[in-house]
Design a protein around this motif. Structure first.
Motif, PDB file in Angstrom:
ATOM      1  N   GLY A   1      12.112   1.094  -5.992  1.00 37.69           N
ATOM      2  CA  GLY A   1      12.789   2.389  -6.098  1.00 37.69           C
ATOM      3  C   GLY A   1      11.891   3.502  -5.603  1.00 37.69           C
ATOM      4  O   GLY A   1      11.972   4.618  -6.090  1.00 37.69           O
ATOM      5  N   MET A   2      11.032   3.186  -4.641  1.00 39.45           N
ATOM      6  CA  MET A   2      10.130   4.165  -4.012  1.00 39.45           C
ATOM      7  C   MET A   2       9.147   4.770  -5.019  1.00 39.45           C
ATOM      8  O   MET A   2       9.109   5.981  -5.214  1.00 39.45           O
ATOM      9  CB  MET A   2      10.909   5.293  -3.293  1.00 39.45           C
TER      10      MET A   2
ATOM     11  N   VAL B   1      19.103   6.035  -5.310  1.00 34.18           N
ATOM     12  CA  VAL B   1      19.716   6.090  -3.977  1.00 34.18           C
ATOM     13  C   VAL B   1      18.575   6.262  -2.969  1.00 34.18           C
ATOM     14  O   VAL B   1      17.749   7.166  -3.101  1.00 34.18           O
ATOM     15  CB  VAL B   1      20.722   7.251  -3.857  1.00 34.18           C
ATOM     16  N   VAL B   2      18.551   5.377  -1.989  1.00 36.36           N
ATOM     17  CA  VAL B   2      17.453   5.365  -1.017  1.00 36.36           C
ATOM     18  C   VAL B   2      17.839   6.133   0.239  1.00 36.36           C
ATOM     19  O   VAL B   2      18.947   5.979   0.757  1.00 36.36           O
ATOM     20  CB  VAL B   2      17.105   3.905  -0.635  1.00 36.36           C
ATOM     21  N   ILE B   3      16.931   6.971   0.711  1.00 37.10           N
ATOM     22  CA  ILE B   3      17.085   7.591   2.037  1.00 37.10           C
ATOM     23  C   ILE B   3      15.901   7.105   2.872  1.00 37.10           C
ATOM     24  O   ILE B   3      14.742   7.306   2.501  1.00 37.10           O
ATOM     25  CB  ILE B   3      17.048   9.136   1.977  1.00 37.10           C
TER      26      ILE B   3
ATOM     27  N   MET C   1      10.369   7.880   3.415  1.00 39.00           N
ATOM     28  CA  MET C   1      10.834   6.911   2.404  1.00 39.00           C
ATOM     29  C   MET C   1      11.151   7.732   1.159  1.00 39.00           C
ATOM     30  O   MET C   1      10.264   8.368   0.608  1.00 39.00           O
ATOM     31  CB  MET C   1       9.731   5.900   2.060  1.00 39.00           C
ATOM     32  N   VAL C   2      12.424   7.700   0.742  1.00 40.84           N
ATOM     33  CA  VAL C   2      12.822   8.539  -0.396  1.00 40.84           C
ATOM     34  C   VAL C   2      13.660   7.734  -1.385  1.00 40.84           C
ATOM     35  O   VAL C   2      14.523   6.950  -0.987  1.00 40.84           O
ATOM     36  CB  VAL C   2      13.656   9.748   0.100  1.00 40.84           C
TER      37      VAL C   2
ATOM     38  N   PRO D   1       0.802  -1.215   0.000  1.00 40.59           N
ATOM     39  CA  PRO D   1       0.000   0.000   0.000  1.00 40.59           C
ATOM     40  C   PRO D   1       0.842   1.276   0.000  1.00 40.59           C
ATOM     41  O   PRO D   1       1.814   1.387   0.736  1.00 40.59           O
ATOM     42  CB  PRO D   1      -0.834  -0.116   1.278  1.00 40.59           C
ATOM     43  N   LEU D   2       0.495   2.169  -0.905  1.00 41.15           N
ATOM     44  CA  LEU D   2       1.088   3.513  -1.013  1.00 41.15           C
ATOM     45  C   LEU D   2       2.476   3.580  -1.642  1.00 41.15           C
ATOM     46  O   LEU D   2       2.734   4.423  -2.486  1.00 41.15           O
ATOM     47  CB  LEU D   2       1.119   4.210   0.362  1.00 41.15           C
ATOM     48  N   VAL D   3       3.403   2.696  -1.234  1.00 44.32           N
ATOM     49  CA  VAL D   3       4.767   2.787  -1.770  1.00 44.32           C
ATOM     50  C   VAL D   3       5.268   1.409  -2.195  1.00 44.32           C
ATOM     51  O   VAL D   3       5.249   0.470  -1.401  1.00 44.32           O
ATOM     52  CB  VAL D   3       5.757   3.338  -0.716  1.00 44.32           C
ATOM     53  N   GLN D   4       5.714   1.313  -3.456  1.00 43.38           N
ATOM     54  CA  GLN D   4       6.461   0.127  -3.878  1.00 43.38           C
ATOM     55  C   GLN D   4       7.916   0.456  -3.572  1.00 43.38           C
ATOM     56  O   GLN D   4       8.600   1.126  -4.359  1.00 43.38           O
ATOM     57  CB  GLN D   4       6.244  -0.141  -5.362  1.00 43.38           C
TER      58      GLN D   4
END
Ligand SMILES: Cc1ncc(COP(=O)(O)O)c(C=O)c1O
Length: 447
Positions: free
Chosen positions: A223-224, A413-415, A377-378, A216-219
């Motif tokens: 890769g967000m 790049v994930v933050i 989640m970025v 839900p909301l974010v895969q």
């Protein structure tokens, strides 16, 4: 900017000892020793400290699990107190007081109707349990033909064979195609029409589906990729209309990441089955859970009064460490702290702060094609001129050298900082990311 260091002695010895006996996940071991791995010795607050005393701001929450930071006194104390009672006892056929307390506390906040929880240890295991529960639900109520699942493009639900089948291609999963079972697949969140496509497939194939499965909301691992809450609500309504079971995998989004305790709540979803993991223990101990609504649970309850011959409705599934008492004790305290410390307010404040910093300092870079954010989640996607050649990894390694632990998903790049992150720490993460992009992608800063 260099990580603060109390000793410049190399930790080569630890790296060699590691390489001799450990096989790291998602890691090419031929190059592991040469890739300057951090050998963590201890931690304080939001920082990990390596064997040389160097400090790294944990901007990925130790792979998205750590919510309140490391060595939180209250969480440490909860485990120590539980150690004085019992560390573990089986939940197969028996129970434990602390696990009952945790389940009661979760039942009060979960957006699932009259939930019952089945515990395991990893997110993938909670997904496997969900898949089997949904499949057996139809068998138990005597409805045949519900033998496949609808999953989305770019989905990721874990690395076991069932969860890998549900997941889309990528991360080397294609190799396992002969083992992966087929599922129906409609586009993921990066397609603006994903919800309509999923609903269309649902209406056409409801009779064949054991369940629809969404993040839900974010895969996240995709890769967000972020969806609109209204689209998920529409999908939820279509599930109700067609009588299709809805599984919400909140392994990544659960426990405050999106600004709400659960993303399903933001989307006004009340799933039939929900998967929890990662942040459930604040990142302290491995625990996951599959949450079944009353409708699902009741289909498995069988007092034998309907007479013989009949099929056994019991769910024959369970893991050795499911419902571990130490993990349950820290999970109970973690839930209390989220409320006592008003953690969700910090998530909301820091979400706006991070959005502002990213807009000012990252989105403007020529080397960045898109910045995607939902709560804390970025995903920072590198532009195509930098993409496809391991740039995500190079940028993350440059950030690590500057004392901020980042890890990419391909060229994104994930933050994903702890939920208790501060403004100053966010500014450090964003500044270090900016310097690392400028250094590695060999572009100048816009004037
Ligand atoms: C949505 C989702 N489901 C399941 C998993 C698998 O969890 P685990 O790595 O604990 O098996 C992940 C891991 O990133 C995830 O993001």
């Amino acid at each position: 900017m260099e990580p603060s260091s109390s000793s410049s002695a190399p930790d080569e010895a630890w790296v060699q000892r590691d390489a001799a006996v450990i096989w790291h996940g998602f890691t090419q071991m031929a190059t592991f020793a040469d890739s300057d791995p951090i050998i963590v010795d201890r931690a304080e607050g939001h920082e990990l400290i390596d064997t040389r005393g160097r400090r790294y701001l944990d901007a990925i929450s130790s792979l998205w699990v750590c919510t309140l930071g490391h060595r939180v006194r209250e969480l440490d104390d909860a485990i120590i107190a539980q150690l004085g009672k019992v560390a573990h006892s089986t939940l197969l056929g028996n129970s434990a007081t602390v696990v009952i307390e945790l389940s009661e506390a979760l039942a009060r906040v979960l957006p699932v109707n009259q939930p019952h929880l089945m515990f395991a240890s990893d997110g993938a295991a909670s997904v496997e349990q969900a898949l089997k529960m949904a499949f057996q639900y139809w068998a138990n109520i005597g409805s045949s033909g519900h033998t496949t699942y609808l999953a989305l493009g770019d989905a990721y639900h874990g690395d076991t064979v069932g969860s890998l089948s549900l997941g889309a291609d990528g991360f080397g999963s294609e190799l396992f195609d002969p083992l992966r079972f087929p599922v129906m697949r409609t586009p993921g969140y990066n397609n603006p029409n994903w919800a309509s496509a999923a609903i269309e497939a649902l209406v056409e194939h409801a009779g064949k589906l054991a369940a629809v499965v969404v993040e839900p909301l974010v895969q996240a691992a995709a890769g967000m990729h972020v969806a609109r809450p209204g689209d998920l609500r529409r999908l939820g309504e279509a599930c109700l209309d067609t009588g299709t079971l809805l599984i919400c995998d909140e392994v990544a989004t659960g426990f405050g990441r999106t600004g709400s305790l659960f993303a399903s709540t933001l989307c006004e979803l009340s799933p039939d089955i929900m998967c929890l993991g990662k942040g459930i223990t604040g990142g302290y101990l491995p625990m996951s859970a599959t949450v079944a609504s009353r409708k699902i649970f009741d289909a498995f309850v069988d007092d034998g009064s309907a007479g013989e011959p009949r099929r056994d409705r019991t769910f024959y599934h369970g893991h050795s460490y499911g419902g571990n008492a130490l993990a349950a004790a820290v999970a109970v305290r973690h839930l209390e702290l989220i409320e006592d410390w008003d953690v969700l307010t910090n998530v909301k404040d820091m979400t706006s702060e991070l959005a502002r910093l990213l807009e000012e300092r990252i989105s403007v870079l020529e080397a960045v094609s898109e910045v995607r954010q939902c709560g804390l989640m970025v995903g920072v996607e590198l532009a195509s001129r930098c993409a496809g050649s391991g740039w995500g990894k190079l940028v993350s390694q440059a950030a690590v050298r500057r004392g901020v632990l980042l890890r990419p998903l391909g060229d994104v790049v994930v933050i994903m900082p702890p939920l208790t992150i501060t403004s100053d720490e966010l500014a450090k993460i964003v500044d270090v990311l900016r310097e690392s992009i400028l250094e590695q992608c060999n572009v100048s800063a816009p004037s």
